[in-house]
Design a protein around this motif. Structure first.
Motif, mmCIF file in Angstrom:
data_model
loop_
_atom_site.group_PDB
_atom_site.id
_atom_site.type_symbol
_atom_site.label_atom_id
_atom_site.label_comp_id
_atom_site.label_asym_id
_atom_site.label_seq_id
_atom_site.Cartn_x
_atom_site.Cartn_y
_atom_site.Cartn_z
ATOM 1 N N ALA A 76 21.445 37.135 47.578
ATOM 2 C CA ALA A 76 21.997 35.929 46.982
ATOM 3 C C ALA A 76 21.648 35.881 45.498
ATOM 4 O O ALA A 76 20.527 36.204 45.105
ATOM 5 N N GLN A 77 22.648 35.489 44.686
ATOM 6 C CA GLN A 77 22.424 35.300 43.256
ATOM 7 C C GLN A 77 22.937 33.928 42.861
ATOM 8 O O GLN A 77 24.020 33.515 43.303
ATOM 9 N N MET A 78 22.174 33.214 42.013
ATOM 10 C CA MET A 78 22.568 31.871 41.587
ATOM 11 C C MET A 78 22.335 31.706 40.094
ATOM 12 O O MET A 78 21.354 32.227 39.557
ATOM 13 N N ILE B 140 16.423 24.692 40.059
ATOM 14 C CA ILE B 140 16.788 25.902 40.785
ATOM 15 C C ILE B 140 15.651 26.455 41.649
ATOM 16 O O ILE B 140 15.901 27.153 42.626
ATOM 17 N N ARG B 141 14.399 26.135 41.317
ATOM 18 C CA ARG B 141 13.282 26.719 42.075
ATOM 19 C C ARG B 141 13.313 26.366 43.555
ATOM 20 O O ARG B 141 13.199 27.254 44.407
ATOM 21 N N PRO B 142 13.469 25.082 43.951
ATOM 22 C CA PRO B 142 13.532 24.792 45.388
ATOM 23 C C PRO B 142 14.771 25.390 46.059
ATOM 24 O O PRO B 142 14.733 25.726 47.243
ATOM 25 N N LEU B 143 15.863 25.545 45.317
ATOM 26 C CA LEU B 143 17.059 26.172 45.879
ATOM 27 C C LEU B 143 16.803 27.649 46.151
ATOM 28 O O LEU B 143 17.256 28.197 47.162
ATOM 29 N N ALA B 144 16.062 28.287 45.238
ATOM 30 C CA ALA B 144 15.734 29.702 45.419
ATOM 31 C C ALA B 144 14.861 29.896 46.654
ATOM 32 O O ALA B 144 14.990 30.889 47.376
ATOM 33 N N GLN B 145 13.975 28.962 46.904
ATOM 34 C CA GLN B 145 13.101 29.082 48.075
ATOM 35 C C GLN B 145 13.893 29.045 49.367
ATOM 36 O O GLN B 145 13.525 29.695 50.354
ATOM 37 N N GLY C 247 14.946 32.364 50.243
ATOM 38 C CA GLY C 247 13.847 33.322 50.320
ATOM 39 C C GLY C 247 13.572 34.060 49.028
ATOM 40 O O GLY C 247 13.210 35.242 49.044
ATOM 41 N N GLY C 248 13.738 33.371 47.899
ATOM 42 C CA GLY C 248 13.507 34.036 46.623
ATOM 43 C C GLY C 248 12.798 33.135 45.634
ATOM 44 O O GLY C 248 12.096 32.198 46.001
ATOM 45 N N SER C 249 12.985 33.415 44.368
ATOM 46 C CA SER C 249 12.365 32.639 43.299
ATOM 47 C C SER C 249 13.305 32.627 42.111
ATOM 48 O O SER C 249 14.265 33.414 42.033
ATOM 49 N N GLY C 250 13.019 31.730 41.164
ATOM 50 C CA GLY C 250 13.857 31.656 39.987
ATOM 51 C C GLY C 250 13.222 30.824 38.905
ATOM 52 O O GLY C 250 12.155 30.237 39.079
ATOM 53 N N GLY C 251 13.885 30.740 37.771
ATOM 54 C CA GLY C 251 13.393 29.966 36.646
ATOM 55 C C GLY C 251 14.227 30.251 35.425
ATOM 56 O O GLY C 251 15.202 31.025 35.468
ATOM 57 N N ALA D 48 18.385 32.567 39.664
ATOM 58 C CA ALA D 48 17.532 32.794 40.826
ATOM 59 C C ALA D 48 18.202 33.808 41.737
ATOM 60 O O ALA D 48 19.412 34.086 41.632
ATOM 61 N N GLY D 49 17.389 34.377 42.618
ATOM 62 C CA GLY D 49 17.897 35.319 43.603
ATOM 63 C C GLY D 49 17.083 35.223 44.867
ATOM 64 O O GLY D 49 15.969 34.694 44.874
#
Length: 892
Positions: free
Chosen positions: A829-831, A849-854, A857-861, A869-870
């Motif tokens: 997934a890419q956002m 975006i951080r809680p969406l990345a979680q 199953g990923g992380s972002g910022g 995020a991904g």
């Protein structure tokens, strides 16, 4: 009374030379071969092994002017340099030393005679002695007190007793120790004996220590008991900067001829006058003057600015100087100009400064250019932090963030506080202090135990005083030797049988096996005796004087005292010889092509390849590499003899032998010469350069700031490398059906691939927009959440750049809005989430975006207005898209 600093240094050395002291050049500032020190912090450092009996010199009296660095721990606090008139990171220490020759009376007489020679007014002096300490059973040094009375003629009140914290010296918890005696000088118009022991005033008035005499007369044991040393010794130290300030009538060291020219250079570059005050501009000029000296000295010794150990200290000092230049309003790189002034002022005393002036200037300028970029980035990061704090309803910048700005971007705490105050924020100072303490622990050298594992030391001691494993591998590949020790699984044993231990090390009285050192790997081979066969897998030197043979006992048994036959792997040794000799020619060629600033920073010499690290500030060009290969191979074709001589160090220096800063050499050294290369080396080498075969550079890369690495092959290694290249080219020609025209065929294939990539990009863009009506259809899906337009959608666009462009176009079409676009690419997934700048005070892209990345199953910022995020859980991508609306609603 005024004398130049050169006069004082010369007078000191000449005075003690006239009293039968050997004038010894300064040792390196980087504390050679002493794992307990990061830098030489006193004149006695280069004589430490002489004081402890581990080194012998042909003299018993010595004098020197030593380059010293004190920058951390009890000796100095970096932040004091600049505001204080007498604190420095770098200074010179004049010293005289007695190794079991003269003692207390002569040391005091010598010191007072020299003080009188300098014509310092006696009324401005006082002396101290150790007053004793009952709790630790340390007796008062009444002898020194009486000697000062007799020698100096000072009145009783100016012969002052001091506690152990001031006037008792120890080399460590155990070992040599003894009382000290100091000479102090008073700066100021009205001499005030009552102020002795207090701090100097802001004007520099007050008492300052100018000479410390250490009387090494006891041996302290682990029990705390002390016995008199059989041969008491003397170690004295006089700070050149301090004595020169006294002689030149200056209350600040920065006004002496040692430093004032550097202060004036900084003032000239800044276009501001220096007034010698506590004004911030004057403090910054003093910082630049001091730090430029340390910078030039360490760069001349091969230290490069980096992230650990000595390198970290250098980078921290350089960046502090640059930051103070920035504070003065200096907009262009300047530190290299001040450092060049250092090479001019100090080059006569320390010739390496002049020899490496170009290198010093180049590295200074490169580091400053890099750092000035990070200053701007640091300001940007601080603004981002303010946005995140506002969004969270907080008004205090975390201490970790403030320290990261200082440590990484050079922002001092006071500057961060000023900027924060302007924006309505405070700084978590306790958190900053905690992070600073952690950094100090990282920059302070913790050291290691001088004695390595006890079993090795016991084995060496059992071989007799002054004994050790004799190396005969220069002359032969095999030898017979007596087995003197067996170490099995870390313990010394008398006998070992096959498969009795997982780790076995053998020690012989002599050996042809080279123990790994100086970059050359250890030998392998076999040991045999009475039906026993031991496979040597490695040879190491765990401590000086000892070579251990590590491996496996294949069959039979071995017993201490047996005579064994030792055979090295000759073919492997020959390959190592070739590569080691090649590194010497490579070092010489690098200096010819790149310049005299090139210094060896490390090497690895194995049987299959060689690796050579060296100082150089930029990648080498293909032309430079070819030129270096040509120079080396020309010398190989000459088949020049490789000559080895054991010479006194002074003779080696006269012959121009290359030597490494930081390496400790004895009074006699092994000098290796081949063609134009002359170096000190203890390794094994080819007999003539022709044995090296063809040298081929197979790699060149950066390994640290200002340090490059060359990898190369010789002999059969080069043949194997060329055959591998030949195989690759043959396979490429076969796959592309190119025949003899492989380059042309590859050019056409690359051109075709680029054309296809452009077609794919165009199709991605068309897919992204679907035309004007397509964008309108997407915009129509936006929702109103508490007065904010929010759009969250999934797309077939997989190119990351196109995904960002789509998010930005939708945001711009919607106006003040929040847009999230997401896709599946390569099974992940890419956002991308964008926030209109007008909304970043309430909603920040990174926080959204951080809680969406979680969820996926990923992380972002990212930035307040753009974040990415991904994640690996593509199945929850639609859930993450839907969650955005709730996120915005919750944030209000």
């Amino acid at each position: 009374m005024s004398q130049t600093s050169d006069d004082v240094r010369r007078s000191f050395l000449d005075f003690f030379k006239g009293h039968d002291h050997e004038v010894v050049p300064s040792g390196p500032a980087i504390a050679p071969n002493d794992p307990t020190l990061m830098f030489a912090n006193a004149g006695m450092v280069q004589f430490k092994d002489v004081f402890t009996g581990q080194d012998k010199r042909p003299y018993k009296r010595a004098t020197s002017s030593q380059k010293c660095i004190r920058i951390s721990g009890k000796h100095n606090d970096l932040e004091n340099v600049g505001p204080s008139p007498r604190h420095h990171t770098f200074f010179e220490m004049l010293g005289n030393f007695s190794f079991g020759d003269y003692f207390k009376e002569e040391a005091i007489v010598f010191a007072w005679d020299f003080i009188r020679l300098l014509d310092i007014p006696q009324e401005r002096l006082c002396v101290t002695y150790f007053e004793g300490e009952a709790e630790r059973n340390l007796p008062a040094d009444g002898e020194a007190k009486e000697l000062w009375r007799k020698v100096s003629g000072l009145p009783e009140e100016r012969i002052i007793g001091c506690p152990a914290s001031e006037n008792f010296w120890s080399m460590g918890d155990t070992g040599p120790c003894g009382p000290c005696s100091e000479i102090h000088y008073y700066h100021g118009p009205e001499i005030d004996l009552a102020s002795f022991g207090g701090d100097q005033s802001p004007e520099g008035y007050g008492w300052v220590e100018i000479w410390n005499l250490v009387f090494m007369q006891f041996e302290r044991h682990a029990s705390g008991a002390m016995d008199p040393l059989p041969a008491p010794s003397i170690d004295t130290g006089m700070g050149l900067e301090r004595i020169v300030a006294a002689l030149q009538g200056k209350t600040s060291n920065y006004d002496t001829d040692l430093l004032r020219a550097l202060v004036d250079k900084a003032a000239s570059i800044a276009g501001k006058p220096y007034r010698g005050s506590m004004d911030q501009d004057d403090v910054s000029m003093r910082v630049i003057a001091d730090h430029s000296r340390l910078t030039a000295v360490l760069l001349a010794e091969g230290v490069m600015p980096d992230t650990n150990g000595r390198e970290y200290v250098l980078r921290r000092v350089m960046r502090r100087a640059i930051r103070h230049g920035h504070r003065l309003g200096i907009e262009k790189p300047f530190l290299h100009d001040v450092a060049l002034e250092v090479t001019r002022l100090m080059g006569e005393q320390y010739p390496e400064l002049r020899e490496r002036a170009d290198h010093i200037a180049t590295v200074c300028e490169q580091e400053e250019v890099r750092f000035r970029r990070t200053i701007e980035r640091g300001l940007s990061l601080l603004e981002n932090s303010f946005g995140e704090l506002r969004a969270a309803g907080k008004t205090e910048l975390p201490g970790d963030d403030a320290f990261r700005l200082y440590d990484t971007y050079g922002f001092p705490l006071d500057l961060t506080e000023v900027i924060c105050k302007e924006r309505g924020f405070s700084v978590d100072e306790p958190g900053y202090d905690a992070a600073l303490e952690q950094a100090r622990e990282r920059s302070e050298f913790k050291g290691v135990e001088r004695a390595v594992e006890g079993v090795y030391r016991q084995v060496l001691e059992s071989m007799g005083e002054g004994a050790g494993v004799a190396f005969c591998g220069y002359e032969r590949d095999r030898d017979e030797a007596k087995l003197v020790a067996i170490i099995a699984d870390g313990s010394s044993v008398r006998e070992i049988a096959a498969d009795a231990a997982s780790s076995v090390e053998l020690v012989f009285d002599r050996t042809p096996f080279y123990g790994e050192s100086g970059g050359q790997v250890g030998d392998t081979g076999t040991v045999s005796s009475d039906g026993a066969t031991f496979d040597v897998q490695d040879a190491q030197r765990p401590i000086a004087g000892l070579v251990v043979h590590r491996g496996v006992l294949r069959d039979g048994k071995l017993t201490v005292g047996q005579t064994c036959e030792l055979n090295i792997d000759v073919a492997r040794r020959e390959a190592i010889r070739r590569n080691h000799s090649a590194t010497h020619l490579l070092h010489w060629a690098l200096r010819q092509v790149l310049g005299e600033h090139v210094q060896q920073k490390g090497s690895l010499v194995g049987p299959d390849r060689l690796r050579f690290d060296f100082t150089h500030g930029q990648p080498m060009s293909a032309e430079q590499i070819s030129r270096i290969e040509d120079l080396v191979n020309q010398r190989i074709l000459r088949n020049a003899p490789v000559k080895t001589e054991v010479l006194p160090m002074d003779e080696a220096r006269k012959r121009g032998a290359m030597m490494l800063f930081g390496e400790k050499y004895g009074e006699t050294v092994r000098v290796l010469s081949m063609a134009e290369s002359v170096e000190l080396c203890g390794g094994t080498h080819a007999r003539a350069t022709g044995e090296i075969g063809l040298l081929k550079v197979v790699g060149e890369q950066g390994v640290a700031a200002g340090v490059r690495r060359i990898s190369a092959t010789t002999g059969e290694g080069t043949l194997a490398h060329l055959r591998e290249l030949e195989s690759i080219l043959s396979k490429a020609a076969e796959l592309t059906k190119a025949g003899a025209d492989l380059p042309g065929r590859l050019e056409r294939l690359v051109a075709n691939e680029r054309a296809l990539e452009k077609q794919v990009a165009a199709l991605q863009k068309k897919l992204m927009t679907g035309g004007a009506s397509g964008i309108d259809d997407l915009v129509a899906k936006a929702r109103d959440v508490d007065g904010v337009k929010v759009l969250s959608l999934r797309t077939e666009v997989t190119d990351r750049a196109a995904l960002r462009e789509l998010a930005e176009r939708l945001r711009d079409r919607l106006g003040d809005s929040i847009v999230l676009v997401a896709t599946e690419a390569d099974g992940k997934a890419q956002m991308v989430l964008t926030v209109a700048k007008a909304l970043t005070g309430r909603h920040q892209a990174g926080n959204l975006i951080r809680p969406l990345a979680q969820i996926v199953g990923g992380s972002g910022g990212g930035r307040p207005d753009m974040a990415q995020a991904g994640g690996t859980d593509v199945g929850k991508l639609d859930q993450a898209l839907a969650a955005l609306y709730d996120q915005v609603q919750a944030a209000g």
